[in-house]
Motif scaffolding. Structure first.
Motif, PDB file in Angstrom:
ATOM      1  N   THR A 152       0.851  -1.188   0.000  1.00  0.00           N
ATOM      2  CA  THR A 152       0.000   0.000   0.000  1.00  0.00           C
ATOM      3  C   THR A 152       0.884   1.233   0.000  1.00  0.00           C
ATOM      4  O   THR A 152       1.990   1.224   0.567  1.00  0.00           O
ATOM      5  N   VAL A 153       0.399   2.297  -0.632  1.00  0.00           N
ATOM      6  CA  VAL A 153       1.145   3.548  -0.736  1.00  0.00           C
ATOM      7  C   VAL A 153       0.209   4.719  -0.447  1.00  0.00           C
ATOM      8  O   VAL A 153      -0.892   4.797  -1.002  1.00  0.00           O
ATOM      9  N   LEU A 154       0.660   5.619   0.426  1.00  0.00           N
ATOM     10  CA  LEU A 154      -0.018   6.897   0.643  1.00  0.00           C
ATOM     11  C   LEU A 154       0.975   8.006   0.332  1.00  0.00           C
ATOM     12  O   LEU A 154       2.095   8.015   0.862  1.00  0.00           O
ATOM     13  N   PHE A 155       0.578   8.932  -0.521  1.00  0.00           N
ATOM     14  CA  PHE A 155       1.466   9.995  -0.979  1.00  0.00           C
ATOM     15  C   PHE A 155       0.801  11.345  -0.756  1.00  0.00           C
ATOM     16  O   PHE A 155      -0.361  11.538  -1.131  1.00  0.00           O
ATOM     17  N   VAL A 156       1.520  12.266  -0.118  1.00  0.00           N
ATOM     18  CA  VAL A 156       1.038  13.626   0.091  1.00  0.00           C
ATOM     19  C   VAL A 156       2.083  14.596  -0.434  1.00  0.00           C
ATOM     20  O   VAL A 156       3.242  14.554   0.005  1.00  0.00           O
ATOM     21  N   ASP A 157       1.692  15.450  -1.362  1.00  0.00           N
ATOM     22  CA  ASP A 157       2.591  16.493  -1.861  1.00  0.00           C
ATOM     23  C   ASP A 157       2.285  17.780  -1.085  1.00  0.00           C
ATOM     24  O   ASP A 157       1.411  18.559  -1.462  1.00  0.00           O
ATOM     25  N   ARG A 158       3.013  17.980   0.009  1.00  0.00           N
ATOM     26  CA  ARG A 158       2.756  19.141   0.853  1.00  0.00           C
ATOM     27  C   ARG A 158       3.064  20.446   0.129  1.00  0.00           C
ATOM     28  O   ARG A 158       2.377  21.453   0.302  1.00  0.00           O
TER      29      ARG A 158
ATOM     30  N   ALA B 275       2.683  17.278  10.354  1.00  0.00           N
ATOM     31  CA  ALA B 275       1.802  18.457  10.388  1.00  0.00           C
ATOM     32  C   ALA B 275       1.288  18.764  11.795  1.00  0.00           C
ATOM     33  O   ALA B 275       1.177  19.924  12.187  1.00  0.00           O
ATOM     34  N   ARG B 276       1.007  17.735  12.570  1.00  0.00           N
ATOM     35  CA  ARG B 276       0.443  17.966  13.902  1.00  0.00           C
ATOM     36  C   ARG B 276       1.484  18.409  14.916  1.00  0.00           C
ATOM     37  O   ARG B 276       1.147  18.762  16.046  1.00  0.00           O
ATOM     38  N   TRP B 277       2.747  18.394  14.524  1.00  0.00           N
ATOM     39  CA  TRP B 277       3.823  18.791  15.422  1.00  0.00           C
ATOM     40  C   TRP B 277       4.440  20.130  15.014  1.00  0.00           C
ATOM     41  O   TRP B 277       5.580  20.433  15.380  1.00  0.00           O
ATOM     42  N   LEU B 278       3.709  20.926  14.284  1.00  0.00           N
ATOM     43  CA  LEU B 278       4.263  22.178  13.776  1.00  0.00           C
ATOM     44  C   LEU B 278       4.764  23.105  14.876  1.00  0.00           C
ATOM     45  O   LEU B 278       5.830  23.711  14.754  1.00  0.00           O
ATOM     46  N   VAL B 279       3.990  23.238  15.942  1.00  0.00           N
ATOM     47  CA  VAL B 279       4.367  24.208  16.983  1.00  0.00           C
ATOM     48  C   VAL B 279       5.694  23.859  17.645  1.00  0.00           C
ATOM     49  O   VAL B 279       6.640  24.666  17.610  1.00  0.00           O
ATOM     50  N   PRO B 280       5.861  22.657  18.257  1.00  0.00           N
ATOM     51  CA  PRO B 280       7.152  22.377  18.897  1.00  0.00           C
ATOM     52  C   PRO B 280       8.311  22.287  17.914  1.00  0.00           C
ATOM     53  O   PRO B 280       9.447  22.629  18.255  1.00  0.00           O
ATOM     54  N   MET B 281       8.034  21.864  16.667  1.00  0.00           N
ATOM     55  CA  MET B 281       9.128  21.686  15.721  1.00  0.00           C
ATOM     56  C   MET B 281       9.612  22.993  15.105  1.00  0.00           C
ATOM     57  O   MET B 281      10.582  22.986  14.342  1.00  0.00           O
ATOM     58  N   GLN B 282       8.996  24.111  15.439  1.00  0.00           N
ATOM     59  CA  GLN B 282       9.584  25.379  15.020  1.00  0.00           C
ATOM     60  C   GLN B 282      10.892  25.647  15.753  1.00  0.00           C
ATOM     61  O   GLN B 282      11.674  26.522  15.361  1.00  0.00           O
ATOM     62  N   GLU B 283      11.142  24.891  16.823  1.00  0.00           N
ATOM     63  CA  GLU B 283      12.404  24.981  17.547  1.00  0.00           C
ATOM     64  C   GLU B 283      13.410  23.936  17.065  1.00  0.00           C
ATOM     65  O   GLU B 283      14.548  23.900  17.561  1.00  0.00           O
ATOM     66  N   ALA B 284      13.010  23.084  16.133  1.00  0.00           N
ATOM     67  CA  ALA B 284      13.884  22.028  15.623  1.00  0.00           C
ATOM     68  C   ALA B 284      14.602  22.502  14.358  1.00  0.00           C
ATOM     69  O   ALA B 284      14.381  23.612  13.869  1.00  0.00           O
ATOM     70  N   ALA B 285      15.450  21.626  13.822  1.00  0.00           N
ATOM     71  CA  ALA B 285      16.195  21.972  12.605  1.00  0.00           C
ATOM     72  C   ALA B 285      15.372  21.759  11.347  1.00  0.00           C
ATOM     73  O   ALA B 285      15.749  22.228  10.271  1.00  0.00           O
ATOM     74  N   PHE B 286      14.249  21.050  11.452  1.00  0.00           N
ATOM     75  CA  PHE B 286      13.332  20.895  10.326  1.00  0.00           C
ATOM     76  C   PHE B 286      11.934  20.684  10.874  1.00  0.00           C
ATOM     77  O   PHE B 286      11.744  20.319  12.041  1.00  0.00           O
ATOM     78  N   SER B 287      10.956  20.912  10.022  1.00  0.00           N
ATOM     79  CA  SER B 287       9.553  20.704  10.391  1.00  0.00           C
ATOM     80  C   SER B 287       8.760  20.418   9.131  1.00  0.00           C
ATOM     81  O   SER B 287       9.323  20.328   8.023  1.00  0.00           O
ATOM     82  N   ASP B 288       7.462  20.352   9.294  1.00  0.00           N
ATOM     83  CA  ASP B 288       6.579  20.140   8.146  1.00  0.00           C
ATOM     84  C   ASP B 288       6.769  21.207   7.085  1.00  0.00           C
ATOM     85  O   ASP B 288       6.584  20.951   5.901  1.00  0.00           O
ATOM     86  N   PHE B 289       7.153  22.409   7.484  1.00  0.00           N
ATOM     87  CA  PHE B 289       7.349  23.494   6.518  1.00  0.00           C
ATOM     88  C   PHE B 289       8.469  23.190   5.521  1.00  0.00           C
ATOM     89  O   PHE B 289       8.536  23.812   4.459  1.00  0.00           O
TER      90      PHE B 289
END
Length: 340
Positions: A49-55, A93-107
């Motif tokens: 099975t494959v799920l693909f999301v082009d953010r 995507a659901r971790w956007l807030v804390p990951m703004q302090e990380a080196a990468f995020s959903d963005f």
């Protein structure tokens, strides 16, 4: 062409041309020309099975493609508002807030692909070309991950003693417990099959694209370059009651930006597809009464494929139907179960 109850339109010529010279594996279709096909080059060959999301495609549609990690609360709020009620998103995507302090995020994610099989799960993020992988590696270690592997393929394992509220170092979510970086391909790899993914990336093992299992399903997507979301699975759907010996070879859902959403049911014969389409119309009438989306008059056949189409605004309904295996992805009444 669109069918009406009791009459199914057939456009077999299109599929015949698309698959000319190919086997049921459809391998001739997988040339890496779209982002989805490129994603299949990294998944293990036995993926089912494959799920693909082009953010990035979604970000472009909502006019927020300039957001980067380290963004302000307003940046996160604008993204949340623009994608509220969206039908799909990446695991990050659901971790956007804390990951703004990380080196990468959903963005920083261009696209995400998730594959499953009997051996586990494969999750791959294709990151922005601007992402600094050396900075990512250093920050993962600083957050508390243990580093191993080579310089070109570093692997990081979470130290669970340094977690709080499901986060490593206060900024990286768990799961995943293990992360591999592939700077040369701009990939971050997680899941239970990291070694198998890296082998496919390095051409040390066949990938899903090499095997071509999903080629025939991908041949049913008219707008691959514009896909925001795709869901693909093998060994389904159920055989139609009028063709009990027929075999379902796959289900697919394709959501291109601002285009019609297409659900696909693939069989081993044209006759099976015709029988399934006739039975499916009645099932979709009941689905429409529950969901508010009338699809009963939108069933067509294309050779071995049954297609059901609806407008872009109904993408969430179809995405949920795929997960629940209902509506265009369920079994018509009295259909034998798969494998029966």
């Amino acid at each position: 062409m669109t069918s009406r109850r009791g009459r199914t339109a057939t456009t077999a010529g299109t599929l015949a041309l698309a698959l000319a010279g190919s086997t049921l594996s459809g391998c001739g279709l997988l040339d890496g020309s779209s982002r989805l096909e490129k994603a299949l080059e990294y998944l293990p060959a036995d993926t089912r099975t494959v799920l693909f999301v082009d953010r990035a495609q979604v970000a472009d549609r909502v006019d927020l493609d300039d957001l980067t990690t380290g963004g302000s609360e307003d940046d996160v709020r604008r993204w949340a508002e623009a994608t509220k009620g969206e039908a799909y998103g990446t695991e990050l995507a659901r971790w956007l807030v804390p990951m703004q302090e990380a080196a990468f995020s959903d963005f920083d994610v261009e696209w995400e692909v998730v594959g499953t099989d009997d051996g586990g799960i494969s999750r791959i993020w294709r990151m922005s070309d601007d992402l600094d992988f050396e900075k990512v590696a250093a920050d993962l270690e600083d957050a508390g991950y243990e580093r191993s592997g080579s310089k070109d393929r570093p692997v990081f394992k979470a130290d669970l003693s340094d977690t709080e509220d499901g986060l490593v170092g206060g900024r990286y979510p768990i799961p995943p417990l293990e992360i591999a970086l592939v700077p040369g391909e701009e990939l971050i790899v997680t899941g239970t099959r990291i070694d198998d993914i890296l082998a496919a990336v390095d051409d040390d093992a066949d990938s899903l694209a090499d095997k071509g299992s999903f080629g025939d399903l991908l041949g049913q997507a008219d707008h691959q370059d514009d896909l925001e979301y795709a869901a693909l699975g093998l060994d389904a759907p159920c055989a139609p009651a009028d063709e009990p010996d027929a075999k379902g070879e796959g289900l697919g859902l394709f959501v291109p930006s601002d285009e019609e959403v297409r659900a696909v049911r693939l069989f081993d014969t044209d006759a099976a597809a015709e029988a399934d389409a006739a039975a499916l119309e009645d099932a979709l009438t009941a689905f429409g009464e529950r969901s508010g989306v009338d699809l009963a008059d939108e069933v067509t056949t294309d050779g071995r494929a049954v297609r059901v189409e609806t407008g872009f605004d109904e993408r969430a309904v179809l995405a949920q139907a795929y997960v629940r295996q209902e509506g265009p992805f369920g079994c018509p009444a009295n259909a034998p179960s798969p494998g029966a």
